[in-house]
Design an enzyme around this catalytic site. Sequence first.
Site, mmCIF file in Angstrom:
data_model
loop_
_atom_site.group_PDB
_atom_site.id
_atom_site.type_symbol
_atom_site.label_atom_id
_atom_site.label_comp_id
_atom_site.label_asym_id
_atom_site.label_seq_id
_atom_site.Cartn_x
_atom_site.Cartn_y
_atom_site.Cartn_z
ATOM 1 N N ASP A 1 -5.884 -26.508 -14.707
ATOM 2 C CA ASP A 1 -6.742 -26.402 -15.874
ATOM 3 C C ASP A 1 -7.216 -27.758 -16.369
ATOM 4 O O ASP A 1 -6.607 -28.389 -17.222
ATOM 5 C CB ASP A 1 -6.057 -25.608 -16.993
ATOM 6 C CG ASP A 1 -7.046 -24.627 -17.579
ATOM 7 O OD1 ASP A 1 -8.229 -24.982 -17.620
ATOM 8 O OD2 ASP A 1 -6.656 -23.517 -17.968
ATOM 9 N N ARG B 1 -11.844 -22.091 -7.319
ATOM 10 C CA ARG B 1 -10.594 -22.842 -7.461
ATOM 11 C C ARG B 1 -9.578 -22.308 -6.463
ATOM 12 O O ARG B 1 -9.454 -21.100 -6.276
ATOM 13 C CB ARG B 1 -10.082 -22.692 -8.893
ATOM 14 C CG ARG B 1 -8.742 -23.349 -9.134
ATOM 15 C CD ARG B 1 -8.513 -23.610 -10.609
ATOM 16 N NE ARG B 1 -8.221 -22.404 -11.372
ATOM 17 C CZ ARG B 1 -7.962 -22.422 -12.681
ATOM 18 N NH1 ARG B 1 -7.971 -23.549 -13.364
ATOM 19 N NH2 ARG B 1 -7.717 -21.301 -13.329
ATOM 20 N N ARG C 1 1.735 -18.843 -14.397
ATOM 21 C CA ARG C 1 1.935 -19.859 -15.428
ATOM 22 C C ARG C 1 3.219 -19.567 -16.179
ATOM 23 O O ARG C 1 3.731 -18.448 -16.129
ATOM 24 C CB ARG C 1 0.762 -19.809 -16.421
ATOM 25 C CG ARG C 1 -0.602 -19.894 -15.759
ATOM 26 C CD ARG C 1 -1.575 -18.906 -16.383
ATOM 27 N NE ARG C 1 -2.822 -18.811 -15.585
ATOM 28 C CZ ARG C 1 -3.841 -19.640 -15.696
ATOM 29 N NH1 ARG C 1 -3.810 -20.589 -16.597
ATOM 30 N NH2 ARG C 1 -4.901 -19.511 -14.938
ATOM 31 N N ASP D 1 0.228 -21.818 -21.101
ATOM 32 C CA ASP D 1 -0.602 -21.069 -20.151
ATOM 33 C C ASP D 1 -1.286 -22.007 -19.158
ATOM 34 O O ASP D 1 -1.881 -21.547 -18.189
ATOM 35 C CB ASP D 1 -1.650 -20.228 -20.888
ATOM 36 C CG ASP D 1 -2.548 -21.071 -21.779
ATOM 37 O OD1 ASP D 1 -2.017 -21.729 -22.686
ATOM 38 O OD2 ASP D 1 -3.774 -21.088 -21.553
ATOM 39 N N ASN D 2 -1.192 -23.312 -19.394
ATOM 40 C CA ASN D 2 -1.756 -24.280 -18.463
ATOM 41 C C ASN D 2 -0.653 -25.032 -17.732
ATOM 42 O O ASN D 2 -0.838 -26.172 -17.304
ATOM 43 C CB ASN D 2 -2.668 -25.264 -19.202
ATOM 44 C CG ASN D 2 -3.903 -24.582 -19.764
ATOM 45 O OD1 ASN D 2 -4.299 -23.527 -19.283
ATOM 46 N ND2 ASN D 2 -4.496 -25.166 -20.783
ATOM 47 N N ASP E 1 -17.904 -15.373 -23.298
ATOM 48 C CA ASP E 1 -18.886 -14.795 -22.384
ATOM 49 C C ASP E 1 -18.386 -14.727 -20.946
ATOM 50 O O ASP E 1 -19.083 -14.240 -20.061
ATOM 51 C CB ASP E 1 -20.200 -15.588 -22.445
ATOM 52 C CG ASP E 1 -20.001 -17.060 -22.121
ATOM 53 O OD1 ASP E 1 -18.865 -17.455 -21.762
ATOM 54 O OD2 ASP E 1 -20.977 -17.825 -22.236
ATOM 55 N N GLY E 2 -17.192 -15.266 -20.709
ATOM 56 C CA GLY E 2 -16.647 -15.235 -19.356
ATOM 57 C C GLY E 2 -17.328 -16.215 -18.411
ATOM 58 O O GLY E 2 -17.081 -16.195 -17.209
ATOM 59 N N ARG F 1 -12.270 -15.769 -18.126
ATOM 60 C CA ARG F 1 -13.520 -16.180 -17.447
ATOM 61 C C ARG F 1 -13.227 -16.523 -15.993
ATOM 62 O O ARG F 1 -13.917 -17.347 -15.405
ATOM 63 C CB ARG F 1 -14.134 -17.375 -18.141
ATOM 64 C CG ARG F 1 -13.117 -18.471 -18.256
ATOM 65 C CD ARG F 1 -13.605 -19.796 -18.543
ATOM 66 N NE ARG F 1 -12.421 -20.547 -18.961
ATOM 67 C CZ ARG F 1 -12.424 -21.807 -19.237
ATOM 68 N NH1 ARG F 1 -13.530 -22.464 -19.152
ATOM 69 N NH2 ARG F 1 -11.322 -22.404 -19.602
ATOM 70 N N LYS G 1 -14.077 -19.211 -11.131
ATOM 71 C CA LYS G 1 -13.960 -19.529 -12.558
ATOM 72 C C LYS G 1 -15.370 -19.607 -13.148
ATOM 73 O O LYS G 1 -16.203 -20.356 -12.637
ATOM 74 C CB LYS G 1 -13.232 -20.876 -12.693
ATOM 75 C CG LYS G 1 -12.733 -21.179 -14.090
ATOM 76 C CD LYS G 1 -11.829 -22.415 -14.066
ATOM 77 C CE LYS G 1 -11.547 -22.901 -15.467
ATOM 78 N NZ LYS G 1 -10.750 -24.153 -15.442
HETATM 79 P P1 AMP Z 1 -8.174 -22.670 -21.552
HETATM 80 O O1 AMP Z 1 -8.431 -23.460 -22.786
HETATM 81 O O2 AMP Z 1 -9.160 -22.957 -20.463
HETATM 82 O O3 AMP Z 1 -6.769 -22.770 -21.071
HETATM 83 O O4 AMP Z 1 -8.442 -21.162 -21.944
HETATM 84 C C1 AMP Z 1 -7.694 -20.500 -22.921
HETATM 85 C C2 AMP Z 1 -8.049 -19.026 -22.949
HETATM 86 O O5 AMP Z 1 -9.396 -18.823 -23.351
HETATM 87 C C3 AMP Z 1 -7.899 -18.305 -21.625
HETATM 88 O O6 AMP Z 1 -7.431 -17.009 -21.892
HETATM 89 C C4 AMP Z 1 -9.302 -18.301 -21.098
HETATM 90 O O7 AMP Z 1 -9.509 -17.267 -20.164
HETATM 91 C C5 AMP Z 1 -10.098 -18.059 -22.371
HETATM 92 N N1 AMP Z 1 -11.478 -18.531 -22.266
HETATM 93 C C6 AMP Z 1 -11.889 -19.816 -22.220
HETATM 94 N N2 AMP Z 1 -13.227 -19.888 -22.106
HETATM 95 C C7 AMP Z 1 -13.707 -18.629 -22.079
HETATM 96 C C8 AMP Z 1 -15.013 -18.036 -21.985
HETATM 97 N N3 AMP Z 1 -16.115 -18.785 -21.872
HETATM 98 N N4 AMP Z 1 -15.094 -16.695 -21.991
HETATM 99 C C9 AMP Z 1 -13.994 -15.948 -22.091
HETATM 100 N N5 AMP Z 1 -12.746 -16.423 -22.184
HETATM 101 C C10 AMP Z 1 -12.582 -17.763 -22.183
HETATM 102 MG MG MG Z 2 -6.023 -22.209 -19.289
#
Ligand code: AMP
Ligand code: MG
Length: 492
Positions: free
Chosen positions: A260, A174, A181, A250-251, A123-124, A91, A111
């Site tokens: 993040d 951002r 990462r 990844d964070n 949904d991105g 996203r 973002k």
């Molecule tokens: P995060 O928990 O923010 O570190 O995200 C973990 C993973 O989920 C990453 O690959 C994000 O890009 C993906 N992700 C989180 N929220 C969404 C969203 N609303 N649509 C698509 N991918 C998402």
């Molecule tokens: Mg993340």
Amino acid sequence: MQVRIPFDNSYAHLPSQFHARLDPTPVAAPRLIRLNTGLAEWLGLDPDALASPEGVQILAGNRVPEGAAPLAAAYAGHQFGNFVPQLGDGRAILLGEVVTPKGERRDIQLKGSGPTPWSRGGDGRAALGPVLREYIVSEAMAALGVPTTRALAAVTTGQAVMRETPLPGAVLTRVAASHIRVGTFQYFAARGDTEAVRLLADHAIARHYPNAATAPNPYRALLDAVVARQAALVAHWLLIGFIHGVMNTDNCSVAGETIDYGPCAFMDAYDPATVFSSIDRQGRYAYGNQPRIVMWNLARLAETLLPLLHGTEDTAVEIAKDALSGFSPVFEAAYFGGLRRKTGLTTERDGDVSFVNDLLKLMAENGADFTLTFRRLCDAAANPSADASVRALFADPSTFDSWAIRWRWRLDDEAGEPAAIRAAMRAVNPLFIPRNHLVEEALNAAIERDDFAPFEALVDVLARPFDDRPGLERYTLPPQPEERVLQTFCGT
Ligand code: AMP
Ligand code: MG
């Protein structure tokens, strides 16, 4: 108004397996909520142009500015200890990089800018609440002096996003030293693509650790440098009561920035077991666990670098272990050094560590507010009559008194005048932190009433966390029982 962003992209030139090139998806009705003018100027961008209708189109992802090379980056990661070989920007879209007038390279990323090949079911998009939370907390962290990604702008999209209920959608711009990462390294290592790991390592060295390039073993030097930055970073978190909440690999930024801001939170009453994140049921990412978890993440980074560290696996493992053993000394020096400064000690004496630990233990046993205890201690250092305000934070105030006697003996060893000790303490013990109940209040006003005044006010207060200012008392106080926030959510 002409918006000129002097892009100078490097990540986009890495081979195609590093990213997917695509544009953000336009939104219905962009509206600027806040532009960070100071950050825009620091980046060398014109704030007026960014705030103009054309600028807002860019910040919403409706227009791709000249020179941008929009992309979603590939990465993997351990989420709560489980390896996911393919995560990626689901996203977020990197518009490109700029070099600031002072010569510092920064990523500019949107973002919440629409689906990418890594969106999986998502949904991105981003909801307004998490966008404002990231804006508030990342800017507060920057003002507190903690390495962090920054928030350049927040816009609403005029479109709802479906979560449990429909919520207003938003896009955050951002700014980061990079978005590399630990999970980026893992993505290629998991595929056995050692050449990509090498290219990524070379890119990270050139970008973040140029001195490593001339070290006898540049990849060892890269690992040493990331270990040191992350050790210092997590020490800094502990010293201000910050809980990241979702320290998956990844964070975990290779540049050593806090990145993040999902279910992150600041602790009110001191308790090392504090967890706010609704998804952290085991307390893996509890306040006091954070150093151990960073170390675990760094071990995952070291594993990806093994083929680069040495041609013989056993030797490579020895080199990696040796590099990882650098974590504790850096962490402890930063953490205990920081605790000493928080209590007014500029010199180092035997017994200081157990002495400051005793205070923390008493705070935990007595539910003392972390931020206010240290802040009020500043006044007590100059004048014992201020002890009353510190004691009042302890369930059993008399427990503070016996510690305070030892503290004054110890302060007698310090050369500085009381006023100077107080001033030095006030420079490291903030008065204003983004307390959860204040963050929640600001988010709710925006989401429920389209009222951004509390958000604006909170951002402004937090921009100067160390300065007393009349009239802002309510921002300094812990929550009343009914205001207490028990859980925070990723909200993705
Ligand atoms: P995060 O928990 O923010 O570190 O995200 C973990 C993973 O989920 C990453 O690959 C994000 O890009 C993906 N992700 C989180 N929220 C969404 C969203 N609303 N649509 C698509 N991918 C998402
Ligand atoms: Mg993340």
